[in-house]
Design a protein around this motif. Sequence first.
Motif, PDB file in Angstrom:
ATOM      1  N   PHE A   1      10.967   5.272  -6.356  1.00 40.79           N
ATOM      2  CA  PHE A   1      11.148   4.393  -5.207  1.00 40.79           C
ATOM      3  C   PHE A   1      11.913   3.160  -5.632  1.00 40.79           C
ATOM      4  O   PHE A   1      11.362   2.162  -6.042  1.00 40.79           O
ATOM      5  N   PRO A   2      13.203   3.200  -5.555  1.00 42.71           N
ATOM      6  CA  PRO A   2      13.980   2.020  -5.921  1.00 42.71           C
ATOM      7  C   PRO A   2      13.716   0.867  -4.970  1.00 42.71           C
ATOM      8  O   PRO A   2      13.431   1.068  -3.798  1.00 42.71           O
ATOM      9  N   GLY A   3      13.787  -0.306  -5.521  1.00 47.31           N
ATOM     10  CA  GLY A   3      13.557  -1.476  -4.688  1.00 47.31           C
ATOM     11  C   GLY A   3      12.124  -1.955  -4.707  1.00 47.31           C
ATOM     12  O   GLY A   3      11.778  -2.889  -4.007  1.00 47.31           O
ATOM     13  N   GLY A   4      11.294  -1.337  -5.510  1.00 50.61           N
ATOM     14  CA  GLY A   4       9.906  -1.744  -5.549  1.00 50.61           C
ATOM     15  C   GLY A   4       9.713  -3.086  -6.216  1.00 50.61           C
ATOM     16  O   GLY A   4       8.819  -3.848  -5.860  1.00 50.61           O
ATOM     17  N   SER A   5      10.598  -3.407  -7.170  1.00 46.67           N
ATOM     18  CA  SER A   5      10.440  -4.668  -7.879  1.00 46.67           C
ATOM     19  C   SER A   5      10.835  -5.846  -7.008  1.00 46.67           C
ATOM     20  O   SER A   5      10.346  -6.947  -7.189  1.00 46.67           O
ATOM     21  N   THR A   6      11.712  -5.622  -6.031  1.00 45.01           N
ATOM     22  CA  THR A   6      12.170  -6.735  -5.200  1.00 45.01           C
ATOM     23  C   THR A   6      11.069  -7.229  -4.263  1.00 45.01           C
ATOM     24  O   THR A   6      11.171  -8.304  -3.706  1.00 45.01           O
ATOM     25  N   LEU A   7      10.036  -6.407  -4.094  1.00 38.60           N
ATOM     26  CA  LEU A   7       8.930  -6.832  -3.234  1.00 38.60           C
ATOM     27  C   LEU A   7       8.280  -8.083  -3.775  1.00 38.60           C
ATOM     28  O   LEU A   7       7.855  -8.959  -3.038  1.00 38.60           O
TER      29      LEU A   7
ATOM     30  N   GLU B   1      12.097 -15.096  -4.820  1.00 41.68           N
ATOM     31  CA  GLU B   1      13.266 -15.693  -4.166  1.00 41.68           C
ATOM     32  C   GLU B   1      13.564 -15.005  -2.841  1.00 41.68           C
ATOM     33  O   GLU B   1      13.710 -15.633  -1.812  1.00 41.68           O
ATOM     34  N   SER B   2      13.655 -13.712  -2.916  1.00 37.48           N
ATOM     35  CA  SER B   2      14.102 -13.007  -1.714  1.00 37.48           C
ATOM     36  C   SER B   2      12.934 -12.690  -0.778  1.00 37.48           C
ATOM     37  O   SER B   2      12.987 -12.967   0.407  1.00 37.48           O
ATOM     38  N   ARG B   3      11.860 -12.136  -1.306  1.00 35.95           N
ATOM     39  CA  ARG B   3      10.675 -11.772  -0.517  1.00 35.95           C
ATOM     40  C   ARG B   3      11.064 -10.926   0.690  1.00 35.95           C
ATOM     41  O   ARG B   3      10.539 -11.110   1.784  1.00 35.95           O
TER      42      ARG B   3
ATOM     43  N   GLY C   1       0.822  -1.212   0.000  1.00 32.63           N
ATOM     44  CA  GLY C   1       0.000   0.000   0.000  1.00 32.63           C
ATOM     45  C   GLY C   1       0.853   1.257   0.000  1.00 32.63           C
ATOM     46  O   GLY C   1       0.557   2.234  -0.702  1.00 32.63           O
ATOM     47  N   LEU C   2       1.932   1.229   0.778  1.00 34.33           N
ATOM     48  CA  LEU C   2       2.838   2.385   0.828  1.00 34.33           C
ATOM     49  C   LEU C   2       3.527   2.592  -0.523  1.00 34.33           C
ATOM     50  O   LEU C   2       3.712   3.725  -0.964  1.00 34.33           O
TER      51      LEU C   2
ATOM     52  N   LYS D   1      14.253  -4.183   1.511  1.00 38.34           N
ATOM     53  CA  LYS D   1      14.874  -3.644   0.303  1.00 38.34           C
ATOM     54  C   LYS D   1      14.026  -2.548  -0.322  1.00 38.34           C
ATOM     55  O   LYS D   1      14.492  -1.801  -1.165  1.00 38.34           O
ATOM     56  N   SER D   2      12.797  -2.470   0.090  1.00 43.77           N
ATOM     57  CA  SER D   2      11.936  -1.424  -0.447  1.00 43.77           C
ATOM     58  C   SER D   2      12.410  -0.078   0.068  1.00 43.77           C
ATOM     59  O   SER D   2      12.659   0.099   1.268  1.00 43.77           O
ATOM     60  N   ALA D   3      12.508   0.904  -0.840  1.00 41.45           N
ATOM     61  CA  ALA D   3      13.017   2.221  -0.456  1.00 41.45           C
ATOM     62  C   ALA D   3      12.075   2.926   0.501  1.00 41.45           C
ATOM     63  O   ALA D   3      12.518   3.683   1.374  1.00 41.45           O
TER      64      ALA D   3
END
Lengths: 281, 134
Positions: free
Chosen positions: A99-105, A109-111, A87-88, A115-117
Amino acid sequence: MKRRRKARVNSEAPDDQSAAEFSFSLTRVAVSQICLSVGYTSTDTSSTLDTLTLITTKFLQSIAELAASFSNSANRTEANLFDIVNGLQDTALATSDCFPGGSTLHNTESRCLIKSAVLRNLSDFVASAFEIPFAKPLPRLEISGSYGGDSTRVPRSPEMKSIPAWLPPFPDSSLYLERYTKERSDHLWENSDSVIGRGTLVESSGVESSRGRSSGRLPLRRASVRFKVERDWSSGGGGSCKSVTRLERWRDDNDGEFEVKKKMGEEYIYCADIDAGVWNM
Amino acid sequence: MNHGQQSGEAKHEDDAALTEFLASLMDYTPTIPDDLVEHYLAKSGFQCPDVRLIRLVAVATQKFVADVASDALQHCKARPAPVVKDKKQQKDKRLVLTMEDLSKALREYGVNVKHPEYFADSPSTGMDPATREE
């Protein structure tokens, strides 16, 4: 002499209006405290502060709606950290900030959420910003039956696990159990007078009634019920049976032109009488 | 696999960082009280028994308001200062939150707050009589 125009009374319910106003005024106090911490000393009009407060409430509600929709999409009623972070992220998407790191959400694999900015920024904010406690203590409300803010609710018993937790708890069993048994004993339909032909059936056909039963429960061993067909020969061949079974009818089918029918009751009497040429009511 | 081990270690570090952040939320008291946040969350259909998540939302909202206010402050400071007669007045500059600065700051966040400059009786009020269509 100037006449003051009175404000028109709102047609909204007073409780809803007062609750909304109360929460809005509390939010306004918090927003003004934050503005003071940033460096502002005053505001030019009250509408400026009200605007900022309204936007704060809309922001809160938008995060909540997004998180709730994420959790509902995953077949859940309770939101978790993943829903809030998603939501954020969506809220940050609405602003022009990247917002870098949005794709890693959504990386299976990592979950990892840190890492979310957005979450990183929040963690930096918590580490660096000074604490500003709320100006006045809030009165604690005794919330009865509603979930909102009630973290001390009694957990449900194991047999009620199928009932969702967000529903209000059941009322005290003493409130409804006693009433229920009273109604059962007083207003049992089988014992009431609304049963048609119950008295005559018992008397005339010699049915062994189960009068001795208690509290509406049928005993395991019940008396058998038998029906007899009585012919009133004095009235000229008209049958006067109250109730007829197929078996009994076949036995009496000596002289009458009875037709085999599936219905029971007075219709057969009428038919027999019509054939015999006599109409008995 | 080396790569797998490294990613596993990184994941552990990230998990530890996340756990530490959530624990720090319990020490940090946000300006917006928990009960007030819970009221607005419940109003929108958000259900969560965990207090840390409620505090996370409160902190996020506080950060948002602080960012908006600080952006408005930057706009206020960037405005050229008026001519000052006394030196005392110059030291004692009061920072006032105005609608103008707030609307400029909120525009960057996608919120359109614009007050009309004036209110007119009709669309043609104040226009040149020659251009008015009668």
